[in-house]
Design a protein around this motif. Structure first.
Motif, PDB file in Angstrom:
ATOM      1  N   GLU A  46       0.794  -1.601  -0.660  1.00 14.96           N
ATOM      2  CA  GLU A  46      -0.089  -0.778   0.165  1.00 14.96           C
ATOM      3  C   GLU A  46      -0.780  -1.591   1.252  1.00 14.96           C
ATOM      4  O   GLU A  46      -1.179  -1.048   2.285  1.00 14.96           O
ATOM      5  N   THR A  47      -0.918  -2.886   1.015  1.00 17.08           N
ATOM      6  CA  THR A  47      -1.629  -3.762   1.945  1.00 17.08           C
ATOM      7  C   THR A  47      -0.885  -5.088   2.084  1.00 17.08           C
ATOM      8  O   THR A  47      -0.009  -5.424   1.262  1.00 17.08           O
TER       9      THR A  47
ATOM     10  N   ARG B 142       5.698   2.310   6.755  1.00 17.51           N
ATOM     11  CA  ARG B 142       4.288   2.027   6.976  1.00 17.51           C
ATOM     12  C   ARG B 142       4.167   0.624   7.555  1.00 17.51           C
ATOM     13  O   ARG B 142       4.822  -0.298   7.085  1.00 17.51           O
TER      14      ARG B 142
END
Length: 319
Positions: A137-138, A217
């Motif tokens: 996610e990061t 993403r």
């Protein structure tokens, strides 16, 4: 590490109003021009050439014929550039850091100074990308995984000794993470590799994020300030990682090309870059336009050589 000095070559919005000598007075070109792209179709070099085509036709009345000569990360084409007739009717796309790092690290069949660049027209910032369904996610998630299990995170990118390869090395230097880098033949191939699950993360560009908006993403971007197309994506600098860099693209001609023709081609590409419609299309796709005309190429190349020198030694040890 790279680009920490702001590029003096970036053009402000008013740059679109720049004017050049009228095309009616130009003797060049007097027929169709072959535009050799040293990579496969589908990458930034190809897309840019396709965007340039109609403007070239409008300005000159001549066709710009795009051809592909992939191989050895672009070296197959660049090593043969000076074998072409220097009449200006064959031009070739060039990329940085490729044409600087390749001769630094190996024998690709050419030297950097063999390449007669006449214009550098854009810059694509590096970006760390994952699939939309990725557990990462990061950026910190990637760092943690690649630190706890060195080599377990597979990172894709375009070729060896490329902007993506440099980005991966700088990332490891800055964070202590250890990834396994997989080189692909071009940006289009890297996108398929990421979406197909061949790699865990991708060192791509803002342009890839713009094209694959619904499928990927972007975790961070290697710019000094947030990219206007991606205001919610942090820069690496915001995360405490000193990374600013990417790929520069331009056009070169055989060394035997007359100086007058080199200047005319430089002026012509400058006119295309200055067109407001062209600029908007490029910027909407995630490109950052720069304008380095023929008379400024030498200084620009000297700056980039200095920037790549340090990391080249680390890449050398991997070859």
């Amino acid at each position: 590490m790279f680009g920490t000095t702001k590029l003096r070559y970036f053009i402000a919005a008013a740059g679109a109003a720049l004017t050049f000598s009228g095309t009616a007075a130009m003797a060049y070109p007097d027929g169709p021009v072959n535009y050799i792209i040293p990579f496969n179709a589908g990458g930034e070099s190809d897309i840019t050439a396709r965007y340039q085509q109609p403007y070239f036709k409008e300005l000159t009345g001549q066709d710009l014929i795009v051809q592909y000569l992939p191989g050895a990360g672009g070296a197959q084409a660049w090593s043969g550039l000076n074998n072409h007739n220097g009449d200006g009717m064959t031009i070739m796309g060039t990329n940085l850091p490729h044409i600087i790092l390749q001769p630094m690290l190996q024998d690709p069949g050419y030297q950097t100074d063999d390449i007669s660049n006449v214009y550098m027209f854009h810059f694509t910032p590096d970006a760390l990308l994952v699939r939309k369904d990725s557990p990462f996610e990061t950026v910190q998630d990637v760092i943690d995984a690649a630190t706890q299990n060195p080599g377990s995170v597979i990172a894709g990118g375009t070729g060896t000794n490329s902007a993506n390869h440099v980005a991966n090395q700088v990332f490891m230097n800055e964070t202590g993470a250890m990834t396994t880098y997989i080189p692909y033949s071009g940006t289009g191939a890297t996108e398929s590799g990421l979406l197909g699950g061949e790699v865990d993360v991708l060192w791509g560009y803002t342009t890839v994020a713009a094209r694959q908006a619904d499928a990927v993403r972007m975790l961070a971007v290697a710019t000094e300030e947030r990219h206007p197309l991606f205001p919610d994506v942090p820069t690496f600098g915001e995360l405490g990682i000193n990374m600013v860099g990417g790929a520069y693209r331009g056009i070169a001609v055989p060394a035997s090309t007359p100086e007058e023709t080199k200047q005319e081609l430089s002026d012509l590409i400058g006119q295309i870059n200055a067109d407001p419609e062209f600029r908007k299309r490029m910027e909407d796709d995630g490109y950052a336009l720069i304008d380095v005309p023929y008379q400024e190429i030498e200084g620009f190349m000297d700056d980039r050589k200095a920037a790549y020198q340090a990391v080249s030694e680390q890449l050398q040890s991997q070859n």
